[in-house]
Design an enzyme around this catalytic site. Structure first.
Site, PDB file in Angstrom:
ATOM      1  N   GLY A 108       0.790  -1.154   0.185  1.00  0.00           N
ATOM      2  CA  GLY A 108      -0.174  -0.021   0.069  1.00  0.00           C
ATOM      3  C   GLY A 108       0.805   1.396   0.143  1.00  0.00           C
ATOM      4  O   GLY A 108       0.456   2.168  -0.779  1.00  0.00           O
ATOM      5  N   CYS A 109       1.817   1.146   0.650  1.00  0.00           N
ATOM      6  CA  CYS A 109       2.699   2.468   0.974  1.00  0.00           C
ATOM      7  C   CYS A 109       3.579   2.641  -0.623  1.00  0.00           C
ATOM      8  O   CYS A 109       3.649   3.743  -0.814  1.00  0.00           O
ATOM      9  CB  CYS A 109       3.763   2.252   2.045  1.00  0.00           C
ATOM     10  N   THR A 110       3.833   1.550  -1.089  1.00  0.00           N
ATOM     11  CA  THR A 110       4.502   1.732  -2.457  1.00  0.00           C
ATOM     12  C   THR A 110       3.616   2.294  -3.679  1.00  0.00           C
ATOM     13  O   THR A 110       4.135   3.242  -4.326  1.00  0.00           O
ATOM     14  CB  THR A 110       5.205   0.280  -2.799  1.00  0.00           C
ATOM     15  N   ALA A 144       3.140   6.048  -2.813  1.00  0.00           N
ATOM     16  CA  ALA A 144       4.450   6.819  -2.954  1.00  0.00           C
ATOM     17  C   ALA A 144       4.466   6.914  -4.539  1.00  0.00           C
ATOM     18  O   ALA A 144       4.838   8.024  -5.286  1.00  0.00           O
ATOM     19  CB  ALA A 144       5.716   6.281  -2.463  1.00  0.00           C
TER      20      ALA A 144
END
Length: 274
Positions: free
Chosen positions: A165-167, A170
């Site tokens: 999710g964070c990738t 970003a």
């Protein structure tokens, strides 16, 4: 006749006087040796203490009295040094009468402190000044929020580097960065990861904006995004995915809480167009 009588009487007197005996060699030898022997030197301990040799009767009788006088002082000295390690024969201290127990005041339970880990995290709202900070970044220096005054800052908090999710989030900000810069905006990402983790994450996905390391969660508490979370039946403290838009004057312009990653970058761009 008288002359002969006197001579005979003198011979008798000479015979009656006993002959003087010659002194024995064995008896006179010790006396001469005693006279020639040097005086016996006193020992250093006796010379220091000033006591007489044990041959004198006065010193023999003085020893018990001195020991009796020194006994109370020695006992007092032992009592003073009792309890110290490495000393033998230490006496215990005298214990006085039992003292009544002292009742300590019970501290009152305080409420949740703003910015603490038990704070609900909804204290920062639109129109409030955004808390300033100073954090190490992937730029190789510490970054502050105040240095971007005059620009619109997209400050997004994410849980962890290099997770799905964070990738995705970003990379979405990376792809839309030209459109964000056209609106006089910049992007700053914050997580609990350290600088090395941020460097690897930025190099792996070619992220052109700085990532900030908030390893002690101090800034996350100020912004109210450090909360208790549950995953697979396990509770832990971490970052709730949140994005703040800070205006040119340093005030909160928009807040996005519990962000859904898909389409989030377009949602933020829509607010910048206003």
């Amino acid at each position: 006749m008288p002359k002969r009588a006197a001579a005979t009487s003198r011979k008798k007197q000479v015979k009656r006087q006993p002959a003087k005996k010659a002194p024995a060699k064995g008896r006179s030898a010790p006396k001469r040796a005693a006279k020639k022997a040097p005086p016996r030197a006193a020992s250093p301990a006796r010379a220091a203490s000033g006591t007489k040799s044990p041959a004198s009767g006065a010193s023999r009788t003085a020893r018990p009295a001195a020991a009796a006088k020194a006994a109370p002082g020695q006992a007092a000295a032992k009592g003073k040094t009792a309890g110290k390690p490495g000393q033998q024969g230490a006496l215990e201290f005298e214990v006085g009468p039992p003292q009544p127990p002292v009742e300590l005041p019970i501290p009152k339970r305080r409420g949740a402190k703003p910015g603490g880990p038990d704070w609900p995290g909804e204290n920062l709202t639109v129109g409030m000044p955004a808390p300033d900070f100073e954090l190490p970044s992937t730029l190789g220096r510490k970054v502050t929020l105040h240095e971007f005054r005059g620009k619109r800052v997209i400050l997004y908090f994410y849980p962890k580097d290099d997770t799905p999710g964070c990738t995705m989030e970003a990379c979405a900000f990376r792809d839309n960065l030209p459109r964000i810069q056209a609106k006089d905006g910049i992007v700053l990402g914050i997580s609990l990861d350290d600088e090395l983790s941020h460097q690897r994450f930025a190099q792996k996905y070619n992220l052109p904006f700085p990532l900030l390391a908030d390893v002690d969660a101090a800034v996350c508490r100020q912004y109210g995004v450090y909360k208790e979370k549950n995953m697979y039946g396990r509770s832990f403290w971490g970052i709730e995915r949140t994005t703040f838009v800070v205006d040119r004057e340093g005030k909160v312009e928009n807040v996005f809480r519990r962000v859904k990653v898909e389409g989030h970058a377009d949602e933020v761009l829509a607010t910048l167009a206003v």
